[in-house]
Design an enzyme around this catalytic site. Structure first.
Site, short mmCIF file in Angstrom:
data_model
loop_
_atom_site.label_atom_id
_atom_site.label_comp_id
_atom_site.label_asym_id
_atom_site.label_seq_id
_atom_site.Cartn_x
_atom_site.Cartn_y
_atom_site.Cartn_z
N ASP A 1 28.94 21.87 79.63
CA ASP A 1 28.68 21.98 78.20
C ASP A 1 27.20 22.33 78.03
O ASP A 1 26.37 22.02 78.89
CB ASP A 1 29.02 20.64 77.54
CG ASP A 1 28.55 20.56 76.11
OD1 ASP A 1 28.98 21.42 75.31
OD2 ASP A 1 27.76 19.66 75.79
N ASP B 1 24.93 22.01 74.76
CA ASP B 1 24.09 21.13 73.94
C ASP B 1 24.36 19.66 74.24
O ASP B 1 25.50 19.20 74.14
CB ASP B 1 24.33 21.42 72.46
CG ASP B 1 24.03 22.86 72.11
OD1 ASP B 1 23.01 23.38 72.57
OD2 ASP B 1 24.84 23.48 71.39
#
Length: 220
Positions: free
Chosen positions: A50, A52
Site C-alpha cells: 500500500d 499511503d
C-alpha cells in the site's frame, strides 16, 4: 465537480502504471476466478505495498510531490525484498480522483517522487474511484491485487500484500494472497485483532515475509 470526475472514470477500469511510463494504462478490473485458495502454494514471488501510511506518510489526497515522506525504514525494507529477487509493486486507492481533488498528472507526479526516494517498482495499480462507485478495484475488493499480479506474471497465492488498514488485508484475502498489517495510529483496534499477521513496522513486516516469525537472518 466530484460527480463529474467520478463519471469520467469508467467504473470497470483501473489505472496501471508500467515501469518507465508516466501515463497509466486504463485496464479492465479483473474478477476473481473463484474462491481464493487456502494455504501456501509455494515460495513467495512478489510483495505488493500500500502507498499511503505504509510506504510513505499519509497525507490525505496528496497532490504535492514535495510532501512525500518515506515511512521509517521503508527504503531498506523494499530493498531487502528486491535483493531476494522478488517482484515489488504498489496497490493504492486514490479516491481523490473521483472526488475532483486530484488529477491524473498529480497522481503520476507523486508516484514519480515515491520512486525517487524508494526506488523503482515493477507495477503500480491504482483505483481512481470513490467509495460509492461500485468498482471492483477499490480495496478491500481484490481487483488491484489481481491486476498487479497479472502484470508481474505471479500467482496471487505466492504474493503478499503489506498495508496499514484492514482494507489492505481484506483485499489480499479476497485475491488469495497473504496479507500483513502494519498498524499506524489510524488503524482501528478491530482491524489489528482481525489481521492474520501483523508487524510493528515495515522492516518487521519484511522480516516476517522473508524469514518467518522471529526471523533474525538480516537487519532489515
Amino acid at each position: 465537480m466530484a460527480a463529474q470526475a467520478a463519471d469520467h472514470e469508467e467504473r470497470g477500469r483501473l489505472w496501471l502504471y508500467a515501469p518507465g511510463r508516466s501515463v497509466p494504462a486504463r485496464m479492465p478490473v479483473p474478477a476473481a476466478a473463484g474462491p481464493p485458495p487456502t494455504g501456501a502454494t509455494g515460495p513467495l514471488e512478489a510483495v505488493l505495498f500500500d502507498r499511503d501510511g505504509t510506504l510513505v506518510a499519509d497525507v490525505p489526497y496528496n497532490s504535492d510531490p514535495a510532501l512525500v515522506e518515506p515511512m521509517p525504514g521503508a527504503r531498506a525494507a523494499v530493498d531487502a525484498v528486491r535483493a531476494r529477487g522478488l517482484a515489488v509493486g504498489v496497490v493504492s486507492n486514490q479516491s481523490g480522483v473521483a472526488r475532483g481533488l486530484l488529477s491524473g498528472a498529480q497522481v503520476a507526479a507523486v508516484r514519480q517522487k515515491v520512486e525517487e526516494v524508494l526506488g523503482p517498482f515493477g507495477v503500480w495499480a491504482v483505483c481512481p474511484h470513490g467509495p460509492g462507485d461500485g468498482c471492483g478495484c477499490r480495496k478491500p475488493a481484490p481487483g488491484l491485487v489481481l491486476a498487479a499480479c497479472a502484470f508481474l506474471g505471479v500467482s496471487p497465492a505466492r504474493t503478499a500484500v503489506v498495508g496499514d488498514i484492514g482494507a489492505d488485508v481484506d483485499a489480499a484475502r479476497s485475491a488469495g494472497a497473504r496479507g500483513v498489517l502494519v498498524p499506524t495510529p489510524v488503524t482501528r483496534a478491530e482491524e489489528i485483532a482481525a489481521a492474520p499477521e501483523y508487524a510493528r513496522d515495515l522492516p518487521g513486516a519484511v522480516r516476517l515475509l522473508l524469514y518467518g516469525p522471529g526471523g533474525r537472518e538480516a537487519a532489515v
